[in-house]
Structure formats: C-alpha cells, structure tokens
Design a protein around this motif. Structure first.
Motif, PDB file in Angstrom:
ATOM      1  N   GLY A  84      -3.118   4.434  -1.913  1.00 25.17           N
ATOM      2  CA  GLY A  84      -3.835   4.356  -3.184  1.00 25.17           C
ATOM      3  C   GLY A  84      -2.935   4.015  -4.346  1.00 25.17           C
ATOM      4  N   TYR A  85      -3.536   4.035  -5.528  1.00 27.94           N
ATOM      5  CA  TYR A  85      -2.850   3.572  -6.731  1.00 27.94           C
ATOM      6  C   TYR A  85      -3.047   4.535  -7.889  1.00 27.94           C
ATOM      7  CZ  TYR A  85      -2.213  -0.710  -4.131  1.00 27.94           C
ATOM      8  OH  TYR A  85      -1.845  -1.618  -3.173  1.00 27.94           O
ATOM      9  N   LEU A  93       4.075  -1.959  -9.165  1.00 28.28           N
ATOM     10  CA  LEU A  93       3.761  -3.370  -8.961  1.00 28.28           C
ATOM     11  C   LEU A  93       3.572  -4.120 -10.277  1.00 28.28           C
ATOM     12  CD1 LEU A  93       3.124  -5.806  -7.183  1.00 28.28           C
ATOM     13  CD2 LEU A  93       0.740  -5.018  -7.112  1.00 28.28           C
ATOM     14  N   PRO A  94       2.773  -3.623 -11.225  1.00 30.10           N
ATOM     15  CA  PRO A  94       2.645  -4.358 -12.488  1.00 30.10           C
ATOM     16  C   PRO A  94       3.981  -4.578 -13.190  1.00 30.10           C
ATOM     17  CG  PRO A  94       0.899  -2.740 -12.315  1.00 30.10           C
ATOM     18  CD  PRO A  94       1.845  -2.479 -11.169  1.00 30.10           C
ATOM     19  N   LEU A  95       4.839  -3.571 -13.186  1.00 29.65           N
ATOM     20  CA  LEU A  95       6.136  -3.724 -13.842  1.00 29.65           C
ATOM     21  C   LEU A  95       7.014  -4.737 -13.113  1.00 29.65           C
ATOM     22  CD1 LEU A  95       6.794   0.008 -14.765  1.00 29.65           C
ATOM     23  CD2 LEU A  95       6.558  -1.881 -16.393  1.00 29.65           C
ATOM     24  N   GLN A  96       6.974  -4.727 -11.793  1.00 23.52           N
ATOM     25  CA  GLN A  96       7.757  -5.706 -11.048  1.00 23.52           C
ATOM     26  C   GLN A  96       7.239  -7.125 -11.286  1.00 23.52           C
ATOM     27  OE1 GLN A  96       7.332  -3.874  -7.190  1.00 23.52           O
ATOM     28  NE2 GLN A  96       9.404  -3.041  -7.238  1.00 23.52           N
ATOM     29  N   LEU A  97       5.923  -7.274 -11.373  1.00 24.01           N
ATOM     30  CA  LEU A  97       5.358  -8.590 -11.677  1.00 24.01           C
ATOM     31  C   LEU A  97       5.813  -9.092 -13.042  1.00 24.01           C
ATOM     32  CD1 LEU A  97       1.691  -8.104 -10.412  1.00 24.01           C
ATOM     33  CD2 LEU A  97       3.457  -9.549  -9.369  1.00 24.01           C
ATOM     34  N   LEU A  98       6.166  -8.165 -13.926  1.00 25.85           N
ATOM     35  CA  LEU A  98       6.620  -8.511 -15.270  1.00 25.85           C
ATOM     36  C   LEU A  98       8.141  -8.466 -15.383  1.00 25.85           C
ATOM     37  CD1 LEU A  98       3.788  -6.591 -17.129  1.00 25.85           C
ATOM     38  CD2 LEU A  98       4.017  -9.061 -16.872  1.00 25.85           C
ATOM     39  N   ASP A 300      -2.095   5.666 -15.730  1.00 25.17           N
ATOM     40  CA  ASP A 300      -0.757   5.289 -15.288  1.00 25.17           C
ATOM     41  C   ASP A 300      -0.528   3.789 -15.475  1.00 25.17           C
ATOM     42  OD1 ASP A 300      -0.244   7.974 -14.217  1.00 25.17           O
ATOM     43  OD2 ASP A 300      -1.747   7.422 -12.738  1.00 25.17           O
ATOM     44  N   LEU A 301      -1.532   2.998 -15.127  1.00 21.63           N
ATOM     45  CA  LEU A 301      -1.446   1.555 -15.344  1.00 21.63           C
ATOM     46  C   LEU A 301      -1.287   1.254 -16.829  1.00 21.63           C
ATOM     47  CD1 LEU A 301      -1.747  -1.415 -14.430  1.00 21.63           C
ATOM     48  CD2 LEU A 301      -4.235  -1.099 -14.622  1.00 21.63           C
ATOM     49  N   PHE A 302      -2.093   1.899 -17.661  1.00 20.78           N
ATOM     50  CA  PHE A 302      -2.042   1.692 -19.106  1.00 20.78           C
ATOM     51  C   PHE A 302      -0.644   1.985 -19.650  1.00 20.78           C
ATOM     52  CE2 PHE A 302      -2.505   2.941 -23.518  1.00 20.78           C
ATOM     53  CZ  PHE A 302      -3.474   2.085 -24.027  1.00 20.78           C
ATOM     54  N   ARG A 393      -7.704  -2.535  -7.966  1.00 17.18           N
ATOM     55  CA  ARG A 393      -7.445  -3.810  -7.300  1.00 17.18           C
ATOM     56  C   ARG A 393      -6.251  -4.521  -7.968  1.00 17.18           C
ATOM     57  NH1 ARG A 393      -9.301  -4.339  -2.456  1.00 17.18           N
ATOM     58  NH2 ARG A 393      -9.748  -6.570  -2.690  1.00 17.18           N
ATOM     59  N   LEU A 394      -5.103  -3.899  -7.859  1.00 20.27           N
ATOM     60  CA  LEU A 394      -3.919  -4.437  -8.522  1.00 20.27           C
ATOM     61  C   LEU A 394      -3.434  -5.724  -7.866  1.00 20.27           C
ATOM     62  CD1 LEU A 394      -1.831  -1.203  -9.193  1.00 20.27           C
ATOM     63  CD2 LEU A 394      -3.265  -2.468 -10.785  1.00 20.27           C
ATOM     64  N   ILE A 395      -3.396  -5.746  -6.550  1.00 19.90           N
ATOM     65  CA  ILE A 395      -2.872  -6.915  -5.856  1.00 19.90           C
ATOM     66  C   ILE A 395      -3.721  -8.141  -6.182  1.00 19.90           C
ATOM     67  CG2 ILE A 395      -2.482  -7.929  -3.578  1.00 19.90           C
ATOM     68  CD1 ILE A 395      -1.799  -5.060  -2.619  1.00 19.90           C
ATOM     69  N   HIS A 396      -5.024  -7.952  -6.262  1.00 18.63           N
ATOM     70  CA  HIS A 396      -5.917  -9.064  -6.538  1.00 18.63           C
ATOM     71  C   HIS A 396      -6.079  -9.323  -8.034  1.00 18.63           C
ATOM     72  CE1 HIS A 396      -6.792  -7.873  -2.424  1.00 18.63           C
ATOM     73  NE2 HIS A 396      -7.134  -9.133  -2.230  1.00 18.63           N
ATOM     74  N   SER A 397      -5.293  -8.650  -8.847  1.00 17.60           N
ATOM     75  CA  SER A 397      -5.335  -8.859 -10.297  1.00 17.60           C
ATOM     76  C   SER A 397      -4.001  -9.365 -10.833  1.00 17.60           C
ATOM     77  CB  SER A 397      -5.712  -7.546 -10.999  1.00 17.60           C
ATOM     78  OG  SER A 397      -6.972  -7.066 -10.583  1.00 17.60           O
TER      79      SER A 397
END
Length: 416
Positions: A84-85, A93-98, A300-302, A393-397
């Motif tokens: 889960g997330y 993941l979002p931080l690594q993508l950035l 957490d994402l925010f 759906r982080l991977i698909h976003s």
C-alpha cells in the motif's frame, strides 16, 4: 473555544489518512482498481471544466532539478507498510520522480495500513530512531537539504526526531555556503475530531513547531494546536494567525478544512500563511472540489510534494534575491507551492477514484454473471477488498506528478 477531544487507538485508523479532504459516505465506498485496468486519469482539460479557477488559462509545468548535476537529498521520517501507499511509501516514489535522493527512516513497519483492520508489525522506539541516525552519521551520510517528518509513534520518539533535526541543522550551518536545512513537519495526531496518538504527543509537537520551516496540519490538528474551532471560514484564518503568533512557524498550510456553516460540502479549503519580505503575514487559500471516495496516504503525499516544491521555489527566490523588484504575493514560494501540490494531489485522487469506479463496475458485472454476490458492505472481507483496490494510484499518475496542470490559483484573504 476549548476543544473536547475523544481519543482513539492509533491503530484504529489508517496512518495519516486524509478523509476530511473529500466527501465520503458511511460506510466508505469501495476504492479500487486492479493493475490490469489501470486508467489514464480523466484528462486535465476535462477536470478543468469542473473546477473553479481564478486563472485565465491552466499552466502545465514539467519539473526537474535546477541543474542536472545537482543532488537533492531528503530524509523522510514516517511510517512504512509492505503493501500500500501511506507514510514513506506514499512519499518516496513522488520524490524520486522529482529527482530527490530519498533516505527513509521508518518509524513503524507494518504489513499494511490499519484501515484494513488487521495487520502485523512493530513500532520504533526513540532509542531505535537514535540508533539508525547514529549509523548514518558515522558514515557521513547526513548531508540533507530537507527533512520531512510524518507519523511518529509516541512522545519520546517525537522528541528524539526533533533532537536529530537540531543536529542536522547545526551540521548544515557549520558548512560554509550550504543553505539552511528545510524541515517540513506534518504533525500527525488525528483527524475527524479524534486523536490517534497518546495525549502526551500534543505537547511534544508543540515544543517543536517553532523549529520547523513548514508545517502541514489538517483541520483537526490545526484546531487542536490553535485552540480554535472552525465554525466559519474566517475562523480558518484566525487559526492560522494564532498558530503563527503561538509558534512563530514562518510557513503554515492547513491541508484541508471545511467550516460548520458549509452544509453543501462541495468544496474544501486549503489555506496557508507565509511571511513577506517586510515581515507582514500573507494569508491565502484555494477552493478545491471534494472527490467522492475514501483515501489513505493523501496527507503523506501532500507533505512530500510540499517538501519538493517549497525547496524549488525557495531556491529560485534566493537566486533572484538581488533584484530590486518586490516579490508579488502570487509569486511567494509557499503560495506557488500550494498551487502546484494541490494540482498533483487532485490529479492522483481523480485517478484513484476512477479506478474505484472501474473496479466496482467489473466486480458487479462478475457477480451478476456468476450468481455469486459480492461480500456485503461493512463485512471484513468487503473492507479488505475495498482497501486493497483503493490504494493511491501513484504509479499510474507519474505524468501528473512530473508535469501537473495548475487549474486553480490561490486567492488572498483580507480580514474585513
């Protein structure tokens, strides 16, 4: 007015779930999507048609490091789940993508988040937090630009994390030319009028808020810390002012808020306060649409996206500081941060909600075709399936995380 706070076990709710951002029915509707039917999210153009915006045209921006040679490093201190997330799983993941090099210090390790109602795992003690940090320190691995902190189990662990951040700040200050450490602190204590930490965690956080660069409480946490109930929209901004007066945190974001007089609940407010160059406060807000679903990990994402965007805009502002032109309120780092972050979070949630819809439609079709009914809502079996298919759906976003379309711009609050 004083708040009456019922307490609940920290295990009774998903870690740092963010449900007060979004309308949901009781019991929460299933959230879904299996990986075989991953949607491309509803288009930003279509979403823009339903969102209220003060901008004349949506702005789409691709984010990347200021320099291809730059190595941005962040220490993320929060919970971990195998499946889960939420917590660090929603942040990494979002931080690594950035383009961030993310070190994770996990304050709990669970099989899954507690919204499933059953799980296995363990929490870190304050001594264990210190032990992990000392291991990093002895290998000179603590040259961070940013520290992000989320769910921390227990007052002693909260204080220990604060002591670690103090050391990191001192280490940064001792290096010539290194920018001050940024601390984005999410004071995870509860939601929807209930605590899910022990009461002694509250004063532990209160002792640290003045040291943070940015704090991101939700409505319940902001009311708790400001001792102000948000009965009207004006109360939200009174709460922001009280938080600044009380803790002197220069940047405050109330990640989601609604007030008692809002009976339609079609929108929520994300509100913030920052400090202008002349020392005066600047209060602002965005009105964002509710999304019909139940989500976990959104806080957490925010907060993780706030860490990235605030670092980006603060660095840009520092590079332009030699200009004699005063910074407009709309260009202040925190204002632009909240605009960008809100656009991403809304896009991720639209993806997730669409996944829920598709999963439910497919499950209903299967039940009708086979004659085998789905588990009844409210049963353990149904809740587990709903939780499993409702993870963010982080991977698909990824495209939304890297290249968001900002449709909703900040408005500025002036007290009448």
């Amino acid at each position: 007015m004083p708040l009456q706070i019922p307490q609940m076990s920290p295990l009774q709710r998903p870690l740092n779930s963010f449900p007060n951002l979004f309308r949901r029915s009781q019991p929460p509707p299933p959230h879904s999507t299996d990986s075989s039917s991953a949607p491309s999210a509803p288009s930003d153009d279509a979403a823009a048609a339903t969102e209220t915006s003060t901008a004349t045209a949506p702005a789409k921006t691709t984010w990347s490091s200021a320099s291809s040679m730059e190595q941005k490093r962040i220490l993320a201190v929060s919970s971990h789940v195998v499946h889960g997330y939420v917590g660090n799983r929603a942040s990494t993941l979002p931080l690594q993508l950035l383009d961030w090099d993310v070190d994770v210090l996990n304050t709990v390790t669970f099989s899954n988040h507690t919204g499933y109602t059953q799980w296995r795992g363990e929490r870190m003690t304050a001594a264990q937090v210190r032990e992990i940090y000392e291991g990093l320190k002895m290998n000179t691995l603590t040259d961070y630009n940013v520290v992000l902190t989320g769910y921390i189990p227990g007052a002693q662990a909260v204080l220990e994390v604060g002591a670690v951040v103090d050391e990191l700040k001192s280490d940064n200050a001792a290096v010539a030319g290194r920018a001050p450490l940024i601390w984005v602190l999410d004071p995870v204590m509860g939601d929807e009028e209930k605590l899910y930490v022990a009461p002694d965690v509250i004063p532990a956080y209160e002792s640290l808020l003045s040291k943070a660069t940015v704090i991101t409480p939700n409505q319940f946490e902001a009311e708790l810390l400001s001792h102000t109930k948000f009965e009207t929209e004006a109360d939200i901004f009174t709460g922001l002012a009280i938080l600044y007066d009380k803790f002197k945190t220069p940047n405050i974001i109330i990640s989601s808020a609604v007030f008692a007089g809002d009976t339609k609940r079609e929108e929520f407010v994300c509100a913030g306060q920052t400090i202008r160059a002349d020392g005066s406060p600047c209060q602002f807000f965005l009105r964002l649409p509710f999304i019909e679903a139940y989500f976990t990990g959104t806080g957490d994402l925010f907060a993780s996206l706030v860490a990235d965007r605030y670092y980006h805009y603060l660095t840009a502002a520092a590079a332009a500081s030699s200009s004699d032109t005063p910074t407009l309120d709309a260009e202040l780092p925190l204002v632009r941060t909240v605009e960008d972050v809100s656009a991403i979070v809304q896009a991720v949630l639209r993806n997730t909600a669409e996944s829920v819809r598709r999963y439910n439609a497919a499950a209903d079709e299967t039940a009708a075709a086979t004659g085998v009914p789905r588990p009844e809502p409210g049963t353990k079996e149904r809740r587990i399936m709903d939780m499993k298919h409702g993870e963010l759906r982080l991977i698909h976003s990824q495209h939304h995380i890297r290249s968001p379309r900002v449709n909703i711009k900040a408005q500025f609050y002036t007290r009448s």
